[in-house]
Design a protein around this motif. Structure first.
Motif: not given
Length: 356
Positions: A191-194, A198-202, A232-236
């Motif tokens: 969550n902190v990475l997102a 840093n989306i890929d590592e998140a 799911r939310s991150l991917l969308e």
């Protein structure tokens, strides 16, 4: 009080904790309230068992979504524990950590961060930085720093990610990869990475956390579903609708999440970090404007963000103005270098400032 009554209250209190661990918050809350009230009537409001029951009741309130009730219970318990046990007793620190985390979840990130920083200072003095409770504090502090930056519309500081990593790696070393606390730490790092971009590592960390929770807690546990929803939310949000759809399909069929990489063992615990100022030059016309002091203040802030123990600088013996400047900034003699040979470079003095 007879032993049977004591056993009955303890059993009810423990039942509340078991139900809470299973995600049955409503049932857990019924027994937690009853146990707290009974301990209070039997022993008094300031007894250790009553305070333990009050702390756990607040914890269950929070996880059941009744955050205002949790806050009132935590604040009352913290006040009594500080008065009865002292500010740095382990039980007091536990309540302080949980209250700090709750404040962040209530949108009061700045207040939560301040409480967690104060608690962490006490934690290091009393328990050390690698104690399980200290690792929990680091984890919650990373979330607080990230949340405050987001609320203020600022980039998430590097410190937040590093604290989350430290908490996760500490738990990997001490309790293993499949412990639920380790999995929660991996979730929070994701969550902190997102939040830091840093989306890929998140995504990688959230998939690993989800895979572990599916394995350890099961597909229907609330914590597993929470990570599923977050991933799911991150991917969308980042245009991966197909991956999000596959994720939900896998979970609905009780299939382990795909794409979860093997968890890598943490690196050996690091040594002491020292930030060294290699050079500083300020034009004569700018020296009265405070630019040099501002540069030193910046380096100190950077060192604290990197969790360095101190800032060091080496100054030639004959540079009296520079020596006076760094002394005015709080630097002190650290170690006198060995005498240079007659034809060698001038003798240098090492100055340092310790960081609290």
């Amino acid at each position: 009080m007879c032993g049977g009554r004591n056993f009955e209250l303890t059993a009810r209190h423990n039942l509340a904790l078991v139900l809470h661990a299973q995600g049955q918050h409503e049932g857990a809350l019924i027994h937690a309230k009853a146990a707290h009230a009974a301990f209070g009537e039997t022993f008094g409001a300031e007894h250790a068992l009553t305070l333990k029951a009050a702390h756990n009741e607040a914890m269950i309130f929070a996880d059941a979504g009744q955050k205002l009730e949790a806050r009132a219970c935590y604040e009352a318990t913290l006040g009594i524990r500080r008065r009865v046990l002292g500010a740095e007793h382990v039980d007091t620190l536990k309540t302080s950590v949980n209250l700090g985390q709750l404040l962040v979840s209530l949108g009061e990130a700045e207040k939560g961060e301040q409480l967690l920083r104060e608690t962490m200072l006490s934690m290091e003095r009393v328990l050390g930085r690698q104690h399980p409770l200290a690792l929990l504090t680091l984890q919650n502090l990373s979330i607080a720093i990230s949340a405050r930056a987001t609320q203020e519309g600022k980039p998430v500081p590097f410190e937040a990610v590093e604290l989350a990593r430290e908490a996760l790696e500490g738990r990997q070393r001490t309790i293993g990869d499949d412990n639920i606390e380790t999995l929660e730490g991996r979730r929070d790092l994701g969550n902190v990475l997102a939040a830091s971009g840093n989306i890929d590592e998140a995504e990688e960390n959230l998939r690993q956390a989800l895979a572990g929770m599916e394995r350890v807690l099961g597909f229907g546990h609330p914590k597993t579903k929470e990570v599923l929803s977050r991933l799911r939310s991150l991917l969308e949000t980042h245009g991966d609708a197909d991956k999000a759809k596959l994720l939900v399909e896998e979970h609905s069929q009780s299939q382990a999440v795909s794409g979860a990489k093997e968890v890598i063992a943490p690196k050996p615990e690091r040594g002491v970090i020292v930030l060294v100022i290699l050079s500083l030059f300020v034009a004569a016309d700018d020296r009265r404007c405070g630019l040099a002091s501002a540069a030193v203040a910046h380096w100190k802030a950077l060192a604290q963000e990197l969790r360095a123990q101190c800032v060091e600088v080496e100054v030639p013996e004959e540079a009296s103005d520079a020596l006076a400047f760094f002394a005015a900034c709080g630097f002190k003699e650290a170690k006198v270098a060995a005498e240079a040979p007659p034809l060698g470079p001038p003798r240098r003095r090492r100055l340092c400032i310790e960081l609290g």
